[in-house]
Design an enzyme around this catalytic site. Sequence first.
Site, PDB file in Angstrom:
ATOM      1  CG  PHE A 249       6.120   5.068  -0.073  1.00 28.74           C
ATOM      2  CD1 PHE A 249       6.660   5.337   1.379  1.00 28.74           C
ATOM      3  CD2 PHE A 249       5.613   3.682  -0.224  1.00 28.74           C
ATOM      4  CE1 PHE A 249       7.325   4.396   1.859  1.00 28.74           C
ATOM      5  CE2 PHE A 249       6.235   2.615   0.518  1.00 28.74           C
ATOM      6  CZ  PHE A 249       7.112   2.926   1.434  1.00 28.74           C
ATOM      7  CB  SER A 250       0.492   8.968  -1.563  1.00 27.58           C
ATOM      8  OG  SER A 250      -0.357   9.313  -0.314  1.00 27.58           O
TER       9      SER A 250
ATOM     10  N   PRO B 160       0.904  -1.159   0.055  1.00 31.24           N
ATOM     11  CG  PRO B 160      -0.832  -1.640   1.540  1.00 31.24           C
ATOM     12  CD  PRO B 160       0.415  -2.083   1.116  1.00 31.24           C
ATOM     13  CB  CYS B 161       1.417   3.512  -2.552  1.00 34.55           C
ATOM     14  SG  CYS B 161      -0.205   4.195  -3.501  1.00 34.55           S
ATOM     15  CD  GLN B 162      -3.100   3.637   1.349  1.00 34.39           C
ATOM     16  OE1 GLN B 162      -1.910   3.146   1.303  1.00 34.39           O
ATOM     17  NE2 GLN B 162      -4.109   3.294   1.088  1.00 34.39           N
TER      18      GLN B 162
END
Length: 414
Positions: free
Chosen positions: A122-123, A118-120
């Site tokens: 790093f977003s 999940p990229c949250q």
Amino acid sequence: MNVIDLFAGAGGLSEGFRQAGYNIIAHIEMDKSACKTLRTREAYYYLKSIKKIDLYEDYLMKKISREQLYNMVPNDILDSVIESEISDENFPKITSMIDEQLSICSSKIVDIVIGGPPCQAFSSAGIARDPNRMKDDPRNYLYRQYIKFIIRYSPKFFIFENVKGILTAQKGNILKALQKELSNAGYHIDYRVLNAKDFGVSQNRQRVILIGWRKEYEFTYPDFIFPIQITPISELFNDLPPLRNGLSVDGEKRYRRNAKVPNSFIRPRDWKVLSQHITRAHNQNDLAIYNLVVENWNKNNKLLKYNELPTQLQTHNNRAIFLDRYKLVPAKGISHTVVAHIAKDGHYYIHPDKHQNRSISVREAARIQSFPDNFYFEDSRTAAFRQIGNAVPPLMSYRIAKYLKPIITDLVYP
């Protein structure tokens, strides 16, 4: 070649690999709605393989229940969807279930691992919202779980997808740690920031695609250059019946007659059942704003800032920042990035047709992400939008997988 899909979501990445001829052994995902979607997709492929796709169509047309659909599919096929959080605690259970899936395959080895944590964390949006800039977010370190599977199964290659923020997260230390740990595990890695539009997707979507390979192989990151013509949004939506807000076409043979079909990846030539062309209901204030946004775009080729709206339509107190609250999907071009926030509202994804005056439907969002029309997203409209926004575009995945296949085959099985 056998593939494991980690942090699978709705299966956008594995859909592309599957269509390119790879064998998906297992999808590991914790979200319940996404897991239902993955099982339904397994049902689609199974029924298609035994030439009973009409039963899948019956499901989309609400003639049979999901339970009845799943009862038509062997358990071992549905069991390829492993509904579990990827963690140290669950690792033995997950690997045991993967091993069980491998035991019924002709080849007992894992050739490729795909997926992206999940990229949250790093977003840019997630970092901006968090006072600690996501430094303490445990999702920063889910890449270590990915590496555990690499070490356990020793695949020949792996594909790791994430947002651009992973390159600069914690001043680049996350990427450095990732590179070091994978090198210690016996892998070379290289990455590029790739844009989905360069793979034929009607969307400007940049993502980091990292490829890893065992050090014994002489491999160079490909250029991925294709002679591709992108379908503009007007053509992408061309065969979908027009809808006003709050209306839907779901599970009906209701494509527009004599309309040009976008392409055979989006709508396979023999596909007739239109599902999940479902729109939101909007309040009168938003409808008035949407109308002005589309009018201004058509006239001036420019988006309206929030503080440029008539005063009576400005219901937010904060009129100094976040002025780009409303965006449309331009008819003559391609979409900006579809993200999971589309599950909360449609203000960033206004339909370009003023007469329809609404945000885009679930099926339109799925098409922008290049999901085929026979792909069904389970549970609520909100859950469907979230799954779509979080996904890797299947067409991008397909073209990467297809491009890599002969290269990997020649290296691994000369």
